[in-house]
Motif scaffolding. Structure first.
Motif, PDB file in Angstrom:
ATOM      1  N   UNK A  74     -83.824  -8.797  54.525  1.00  0.00           N
ATOM      2  CA  UNK A  74     -85.249  -9.089  54.377  1.00  0.00           C
ATOM      3  C   UNK A  74     -85.626 -10.316  55.217  1.00  0.00           C
ATOM      4  N   UNK A  75     -84.831 -11.377  55.096  1.00  0.00           N
ATOM      5  CA  UNK A  75     -85.105 -12.613  55.841  1.00  0.00           C
ATOM      6  C   UNK A  75     -85.022 -12.390  57.344  1.00  0.00           C
ATOM      7  N   UNK A  76     -84.096 -11.545  57.775  1.00  0.00           N
ATOM      8  CA  UNK A  76     -83.911 -11.306  59.200  1.00  0.00           C
ATOM      9  C   UNK A  76     -85.172 -10.742  59.834  1.00  0.00           C
ATOM     10  N   UNK A  77     -85.891  -9.896  59.107  1.00  0.00           N
ATOM     11  CA  UNK A  77     -87.022  -9.171  59.691  1.00  0.00           C
ATOM     12  C   UNK A  77     -88.356  -9.903  59.550  1.00  0.00           C
ATOM     13  N   UNK A  78     -88.436 -10.898  58.688  1.00  0.00           N
ATOM     14  CA  UNK A  78     -89.730 -11.535  58.425  1.00  0.00           C
ATOM     15  C   UNK A  78     -90.388 -12.098  59.685  1.00  0.00           C
ATOM     16  N   UNK A  88     -94.377 -12.248  61.000  1.00  0.00           N
ATOM     17  CA  UNK A  88     -95.062 -13.533  61.008  1.00  0.00           C
ATOM     18  C   UNK A  88     -95.541 -13.911  62.405  1.00  0.00           C
ATOM     19  N   UNK A  89     -94.965 -13.325  63.444  1.00  0.00           N
ATOM     20  CA  UNK A  89     -95.260 -13.738  64.809  1.00  0.00           C
ATOM     21  C   UNK A  89     -96.741 -13.641  65.199  1.00  0.00           C
ATOM     22  N   UNK A  90     -97.461 -12.576  64.840  1.00  0.00           N
ATOM     23  CA  UNK A  90     -98.875 -12.553  65.237  1.00  0.00           C
ATOM     24  C   UNK A  90     -99.651 -13.769  64.723  1.00  0.00           C
ATOM     25  N   UNK A 108     -88.818 -17.565  69.815  1.00  0.00           N
ATOM     26  CA  UNK A 108     -88.871 -17.455  68.359  1.00  0.00           C
ATOM     27  C   UNK A 108     -88.175 -16.186  67.871  1.00  0.00           C
ATOM     28  N   UNK A 109     -88.260 -15.120  68.648  1.00  0.00           N
ATOM     29  CA  UNK A 109     -87.645 -13.856  68.256  1.00  0.00           C
ATOM     30  C   UNK A 109     -86.125 -13.893  68.400  1.00  0.00           C
ATOM     31  N   UNK A 110     -85.636 -14.531  69.463  1.00  0.00           N
ATOM     32  CA  UNK A 110     -84.210 -14.432  69.789  1.00  0.00           C
ATOM     33  C   UNK A 110     -83.361 -15.547  69.205  1.00  0.00           C
ATOM     34  N   UNK A 111     -83.957 -16.669  68.854  1.00  0.00           N
ATOM     35  CA  UNK A 111     -83.148 -17.795  68.393  1.00  0.00           C
ATOM     36  C   UNK A 111     -82.394 -17.456  67.113  1.00  0.00           C
ATOM     37  N   UNK A 153    -100.803 -14.818  54.254  1.00  0.00           N
ATOM     38  CA  UNK A 153    -100.444 -15.672  55.386  1.00  0.00           C
ATOM     39  C   UNK A 153     -98.933 -15.855  55.467  1.00  0.00           C
ATOM     40  N   UNK A 154     -98.451 -16.273  56.623  1.00  0.00           N
ATOM     41  CA  UNK A 154     -97.000 -16.315  56.849  1.00  0.00           C
ATOM     42  C   UNK A 154     -96.299 -17.354  55.995  1.00  0.00           C
ATOM     43  N   UNK A 155     -96.943 -18.477  55.678  1.00  0.00           N
ATOM     44  CA  UNK A 155     -96.264 -19.531  54.916  1.00  0.00           C
ATOM     45  C   UNK A 155     -95.902 -19.055  53.500  1.00  0.00           C
ATOM     46  N   UNK A 156     -96.829 -18.386  52.842  1.00  0.00           N
ATOM     47  CA  UNK A 156     -96.559 -17.929  51.479  1.00  0.00           C
ATOM     48  C   UNK A 156     -95.485 -16.839  51.447  1.00  0.00           C
ATOM     49  N   UNK A 157     -95.437 -16.037  52.489  1.00  0.00           N
ATOM     50  CA  UNK A 157     -94.411 -15.000  52.532  1.00  0.00           C
ATOM     51  C   UNK A 157     -93.027 -15.622  52.654  1.00  0.00           C
ATOM     52  N   UNK A 158     -92.890 -16.645  53.499  1.00  0.00           N
ATOM     53  CA  UNK A 158     -91.599 -17.336  53.599  1.00  0.00           C
ATOM     54  C   UNK A 158     -91.265 -18.075  52.302  1.00  0.00           C
ATOM     55  N   UNK A 159     -92.291 -18.603  51.623  1.00  0.00           N
ATOM     56  CA  UNK A 159     -92.052 -19.280  50.345  1.00  0.00           C
ATOM     57  C   UNK A 159     -91.523 -18.292  49.303  1.00  0.00           C
ATOM     58  N   UNK A 160     -92.096 -17.102  49.251  1.00  0.00           N
ATOM     59  CA  UNK A 160     -91.608 -16.080  48.323  1.00  0.00           C
ATOM     60  C   UNK A 160     -90.185 -15.646  48.687  1.00  0.00           C
ATOM     61  N   UNK A 161     -89.900 -15.604  49.977  1.00  0.00           N
ATOM     62  CA  UNK A 161     -88.569 -15.187  50.427  1.00  0.00           C
ATOM     63  C   UNK A 161     -87.499 -16.221  50.087  1.00  0.00           C
ATOM     64  N   UNK A 162     -87.920 -17.434  49.715  1.00  0.00           N
ATOM     65  CA  UNK A 162     -86.944 -18.454  49.332  1.00  0.00           C
ATOM     66  C   UNK A 162     -86.388 -18.231  47.938  1.00  0.00           C
TER      67      UNK A 162
END
Length: 466
Positions: A52-56, A60-62, A78-81, A190-199
């Motif tokens: 799940x984390x790998x694909x987020x 989020x990129x757009x 950002x995609x490859x790092x 928004x992207x920030x809340x999605x990453x927060x949920x993924x934590x």
């Protein structure tokens, strides 16, 4: 079975190799029951959320591009790092897991990935975001091969393929769930809340510590005999309590030679294991080079070469990915009968044939590309998921995680280079050459397995790799 009885078994010796063999024999008599399923679910949940984390980042990129006014170079970075971090994490985690234990590394990876998700929500520019994604990539790349190693070490030889591969299906399932959930949540929250949920899944590290024991094989191999026997006896008691029947006596353990003095990277790269490392590295690289060379560029090929709408291009690409998942399921259910070696040989050969026919005959229509890439993905996905089962079986406990991590690193190298090479060929407008090139790569994988792969199906880990 009581702890006193466990201590009275022939495995209670000072020699770690003999004790490990005895523990292997005791695993062989354990019936499949709720205990193994529970462990598979807990470790599987970790792997699911790492996928799940790998694909987020893709979803989020757009938002990130608009918020930080990113150019093409920064978007690519950002995609490859994260993939670069996964490559390094795969290499580092194997050595670490062979030294400090499988469960500690798995728990550490999911905890680190969760912390990174929280840290990403605080980023206000691309530079710290990329640095954190690199670290998170190390955690994701480190967890997957070690989890596969651990699951293999607690599973008996009978139907080990089905048990392990049904577990491995959680990673592509996590990718699919991540795609669906992120596509729904990013526009809303928004992207920030999605990453927060993924934590939140980072808390699974506590579930691992509570419910998942360390591998008794690893404990015995590291001279921690009392812990190995205690852990093994605890597992046996749980299985007896769940099944309501006493366990049969274990079969006599085969004599195992003591570990060589050059254990570690030197052993992995020399002798019988050196050959296995070379073959398995080629299989991982060619399989994922061809796989990601197809899947990463299909939407662009559909939209740019065949002038399909974006929604149709994404739909066609999704069909190909779903076909690949079906291939994974078929292999999981048949690999114990067909065998690991034959599965890889014939799946890679069939994929090569599909891609060759596509490149030579059917590359002039979007429907032809859809049909033949979907069929090729059935075989490529099936072969690749088999490697998660096959790789840990080829190496002894003392270097099993290290061997698996080499496979994970070659996987990442294929994931990085496949799309780059395909992109360079596609830029020249030669779409048929793209598929012929991928067919050649898949054929190299098939021939590598035919020449150098060994069959492991139905054999105990100690028999395959003493």
């Amino acid at each position: 079975m009581t702890l006193d009885a466990a201590r009275a078994t022939p495995g209670r010796q000072d020699d770690s190799a003999a004790l490990a063999a005895s523990i292997g024999a005791r695993f062989e008599r354990l019936p499949l029951c709720r205990w193994q399923v529970m462990v598979r679910l807990v470790v599987g949940a970790v792997t699911f959320f790492e996928a799940f984390d790998q694909l987020l980042i893709a979803y989020a990129l757009p938002d990130l591009r608009d918020e930080w006014h990113l150019g093409t170079t920064q978007v690519t970075a950002l995609m490859t790092v994260g993939s670069i971090g996964m490559l390094i994490g795969a290499l580092a985690s194997g050595r670490l897991a062979d030294r400090i234990g499988r469960v500690k590394v798995i728990a550490g990876c999911i905890a680190l990935s969760g912390i990174c998700n929280l840290a990403l929500t605080l980023c206000t520019s691309p530079e710290p975001f990329m640095a954190i994604r690199f670290v998170q990539g190390m955690a994701i790349g480190g967890e997957v091969p070690i989890a596969a190693t651990f699951i293999a070490e607690i599973t008996r030889a009978h139907q080990r393929g089905r048990f392990v591969l049904l577990y491995e299906l959680v990673f592509p399932a996590g990718l699919t769930a991540g795609a669906l959930l992120a596509a729904w949540l990013v526009p809303v929250l928004g992207w920030r809340w999605v990453f927060a949920l993924a934590a939140v899944p980072g808390l699974l590290c506590f579930a691992l510590a509570r419910w998942v024991p360390e591998s008794p094989r690893w404990l015995a191999d590291h001279g921690r005999h009392d812990e190995a026997l205690t852990t093994m006896a605890s597992i046996e008691e749980k299985v007896e309590r769940i099944t309501g029947a006493p366990l049969p006596d274990p079969a006599p353990a085969r004599p195992v030679p003591p570990a060589p003095h050059k254990s570690g990277l030197r052993e992995l790269l020399t002798g019988r294991y050196g050959k296995r490392t070379l073959v398995i590295g080629l299989l991982w690289f060619t399989g994922y080079f061809a796989n990601y060379g197809i899947t990463s560029w299909l939407p662009t090929i559909y939209e740019g070469h065949f002038d399909l709408s974006l929604s149709t291009a994404l739909l066609y690409s999704t069909v190909t990915s779903c076909a690949g998942l079906a291939g994974c399921l078929v292999v999981a259910l048949t690999v114990d009968r067909v065998g690991r070696r034959n599965t890889v040989i014939w799946c890679m050969a069939a994929a090569a044939l599909c891609l060759l026919l596509l490149g030579l005959l059917a590359g002039d229509s979007a429907e032809g590309v859809l049909a033949w890439t979907s069929l090729a993905s059935v075989f490529l996905f099936g072969s690749n998921i088999c490697l998660y089962l096959y790789t840990p079986e080829l190496f002894p406990t003392r270097i099993r995680a290290l061997g698996s991590s080499v496979g994970g690193a070659m996987n990442r190298l294929g994931v990085i280079l496949g799309p780059i090479v395909v992109g360079a060929i596609y830029a020249g407008g030669a779409i048929g050459t793209v598929f012929v090139t991928l067919a050649a790569v898949a054929l190299v994988g098939s021939l590598s397995a035919a020449v150098g792969a060994e069959e492991t199906s139905g054999r105990t880990l100690e028999d395959v790799a003493p």
